[in-house]
Design a protein around this motif. Structure first.
Motif, short mmCIF file in Angstrom:
data_model
loop_
_atom_site.label_atom_id
_atom_site.label_comp_id
_atom_site.label_asym_id
_atom_site.label_seq_id
_atom_site.Cartn_x
_atom_site.Cartn_y
_atom_site.Cartn_z
N ARG A 33 0.85 -1.21 0.00
CA ARG A 33 0.00 0.00 0.00
C ARG A 33 0.87 1.25 0.00
NH1 ARG A 33 -1.65 3.75 3.57
NH2 ARG A 33 -0.40 2.78 5.19
N VAL A 34 1.91 1.25 0.83
CA VAL A 34 2.80 2.41 0.89
C VAL A 34 3.53 2.62 -0.43
CG1 VAL A 34 4.86 3.37 2.01
CG2 VAL A 34 3.08 2.27 3.39
N ASP A 35 3.94 1.52 -1.05
CA ASP A 35 4.60 1.62 -2.35
C ASP A 35 3.67 2.25 -3.37
OD1 ASP A 35 7.05 0.81 -3.96
OD2 ASP A 35 5.47 -0.20 -5.11
N SER A 36 2.40 1.87 -3.34
CA SER A 36 1.41 2.43 -4.25
C SER A 36 1.21 3.93 -3.99
CB SER A 36 0.09 1.68 -4.11
OG SER A 36 -0.90 2.21 -4.96
N LEU A 37 1.20 4.32 -2.71
CA LEU A 37 1.05 5.73 -2.37
C LEU A 37 2.25 6.53 -2.89
CD1 LEU A 37 -0.30 5.68 1.31
CD2 LEU A 37 -1.56 6.31 -0.76
N ARG A 38 3.43 5.98 -2.72
CA ARG A 38 4.63 6.66 -3.24
C ARG A 38 4.53 6.81 -4.76
NH1 ARG A 38 9.78 3.73 -0.21
NH2 ARG A 38 9.38 4.50 1.91
N ALA A 39 4.09 5.75 -5.41
CA ALA A 39 4.01 5.76 -6.87
C ALA A 39 3.06 6.84 -7.37
CB ALA A 39 3.57 4.39 -7.38
N ASP A 40 2.02 7.15 -6.59
CA ASP A 40 1.04 8.15 -7.00
C ASP A 40 1.43 9.58 -6.57
OD1 ASP A 40 -0.53 6.25 -8.21
OD2 ASP A 40 -1.80 5.93 -6.44
N SER A 41 2.61 9.71 -5.97
CA SER A 41 3.05 11.01 -5.46
C SER A 41 4.13 11.60 -6.37
CB SER A 41 3.61 10.86 -4.03
OG SER A 41 2.64 10.30 -3.16
N ASP A 42 4.20 12.92 -6.36
CA ASP A 42 5.29 13.59 -7.07
C ASP A 42 6.56 13.60 -6.24
OD1 ASP A 42 3.68 14.33 -9.32
OD2 ASP A 42 2.80 15.92 -8.09
N ASP A 54 17.23 6.07 10.11
CA ASP A 54 16.89 4.93 9.24
C ASP A 54 17.64 4.88 7.92
OD1 ASP A 54 15.03 4.36 11.21
OD2 ASP A 54 13.34 5.24 10.12
N ASP A 55 18.26 5.98 7.51
CA ASP A 55 18.91 6.07 6.19
C ASP A 55 17.98 5.54 5.09
OD1 ASP A 55 20.87 6.66 4.33
OD2 ASP A 55 21.91 4.74 4.56
N PRO A 56 16.78 6.12 4.96
CA PRO A 56 15.81 5.60 3.97
C PRO A 56 16.21 5.95 2.54
CG PRO A 56 15.00 7.64 4.90
CD PRO A 56 16.27 7.32 5.64
N HIS A 57 15.72 5.15 1.61
CA HIS A 57 15.98 5.40 0.20
C HIS A 57 14.80 6.12 -0.45
CE1 HIS A 57 17.83 3.64 -3.76
NE2 HIS A 57 18.34 4.80 -3.46
N LEU A 58 13.59 5.78 0.01
CA LEU A 58 12.34 6.41 -0.44
C LEU A 58 12.08 6.23 -1.93
CD1 LEU A 58 12.18 9.73 1.64
CD2 LEU A 58 11.39 7.44 2.25
N THR A 59 12.44 5.08 -2.46
CA THR A 59 12.15 4.76 -3.85
C THR A 59 10.99 3.77 -3.90
OG1 THR A 59 13.87 3.06 -3.74
CG2 THR A 59 14.48 5.19 -4.68
N VAL A 60 10.53 3.43 -5.09
CA VAL A 60 9.45 2.46 -5.25
C VAL A 60 10.02 1.13 -5.77
CG1 VAL A 60 7.70 4.23 -5.66
CG2 VAL A 60 8.95 3.27 -7.60
N ASN A 61 9.20 0.09 -5.69
CA ASN A 61 9.62 -1.23 -6.18
C ASN A 61 9.87 -1.19 -7.69
OD1 ASN A 61 9.34 -2.30 -3.61
ND2 ASN A 61 7.22 -2.93 -3.96
N GLU A 62 10.61 -2.17 -8.17
CA GLU A 62 10.99 -2.18 -9.59
C GLU A 62 9.78 -2.20 -10.51
OE1 GLU A 62 13.74 -4.77 -12.72
OE2 GLU A 62 13.71 -5.28 -10.59
N SER A 63 8.80 -3.04 -10.21
CA SER A 63 7.62 -3.11 -11.08
C SER A 63 6.85 -1.80 -11.05
CB SER A 63 6.71 -4.26 -10.64
OG SER A 63 6.28 -4.09 -9.30
N THR A 64 6.79 -1.17 -9.89
CA THR A 64 6.12 0.12 -9.77
C THR A 64 6.88 1.19 -10.54
OG1 THR A 64 5.44 -0.55 -7.55
CG2 THR A 64 5.15 1.76 -8.13
N SER A 65 8.20 1.10 -10.49
CA SER A 65 9.05 2.05 -11.22
C SER A 65 8.78 1.98 -12.71
CB SER A 65 10.52 1.75 -10.92
OG SER A 65 11.37 2.55 -11.71
#
Length: 220
Positions: A33-42, A54-65
């Motif tokens: 769900r979070v990946d989908s929200l990221r994908a729909d965001s600018d 946390d040193d986050p990357h904040l990217t989306v999954n490959e298929s979402t990309s």
């Protein structure tokens, strides 16, 4: 600009333990769900505390990309860090070349740190004297065609956005654990409200993984 705050908390409203270490609160369904929200965001935004912890990357999954590319968007949404003193490490994952990164700093940020971060390729936006002036900073982001902003934490940033009246929607996954601790970060830290509390309207409740997802709209 539309601002969505999304977070996962324990049953007692904590984002993490008093050690501020990353804790798995949700599960696979919520991760999707979070990946989908990221994908729909600018752009996806966090505060400097989250970057340092946390040193986050904040990217989306490959298929979402791939799906983003097919509809004409960049592979990943832009990344935004609220970082008043420019403390983001130059080797942090959030300033790699996977996506555009905007660092929001104040005038009090050391010039050498700003220079070092610009050398990573990040775009530095200066707004505010001692702390990032969020209304001004978000206006600058909007001028860069960021219309849909997703905020993932932490508690200090989330409180500041609510305090400035910049949040449109809030979604919270509440997980089946109790963390406790008076020093553990909560969904909204900062000074806290004593009046003028943000007025939320509950839009939906959904069972997901072993917890519950709550979605609110923030009333004007």
């Amino acid at each position: 600009m539309h601002v969505l705050v999304n977070a996962a908390t324990s049953a007692d409203g904590k984002l993490s333990s008093r050690r501020r270490e990353q804790i798995a609160i949700s599960g696979p369904a919520d991760f999707d769900r979070v990946d989908s929200l990221r994908a729909d965001s600018d752009a996806v935004m966090v505060g400097i505390g989250t970057v340092l912890a946390d040193d986050p990357h904040l990217t989306v999954n490959e298929s979402t990309s791939v799906a983003r590319e097919e509809r004409g968007d960049p592979s990943h949404p832009a990344r935004v860090v609220a970082d008043s003193r420019a403390r983001t490490p130059s080797d942090a994952r959030i300033v790699d070349d996977a996506a555009t990164t905007y660092l929001l700093v104040s005038e009090a940020a050391p010039t050498d740190r700003i220079k070092a971060l610009r050398e990573t390729g990040a775009e530095v936006i200066v707004a505010g004297e001692e702390r990032v002036a969020l209304p001004e900073a978000l206006s600058e982001l909007e001028s860069r065609e960021i219309e849909r902003l997703m905020v993932e934490g932490g508690g200090e940033l989330i409180f500041s956005l609510f305090e400035a009246g910049l949040v449109d929607k809030l979604s919270v996954f509440v997980g089946p654990l109790v963390i406790g601790g008076r020093e553990a970060p909560t969904l909204a830290d900062g000074e806290g409200f004593v009046d003028g509390f943000p007025d939320l309207s509950l839009e939906s409740v959904e069972r997901i993984d072993a917890g519950v997802l709550l979605r609110w709209r923030v009333r004007p």
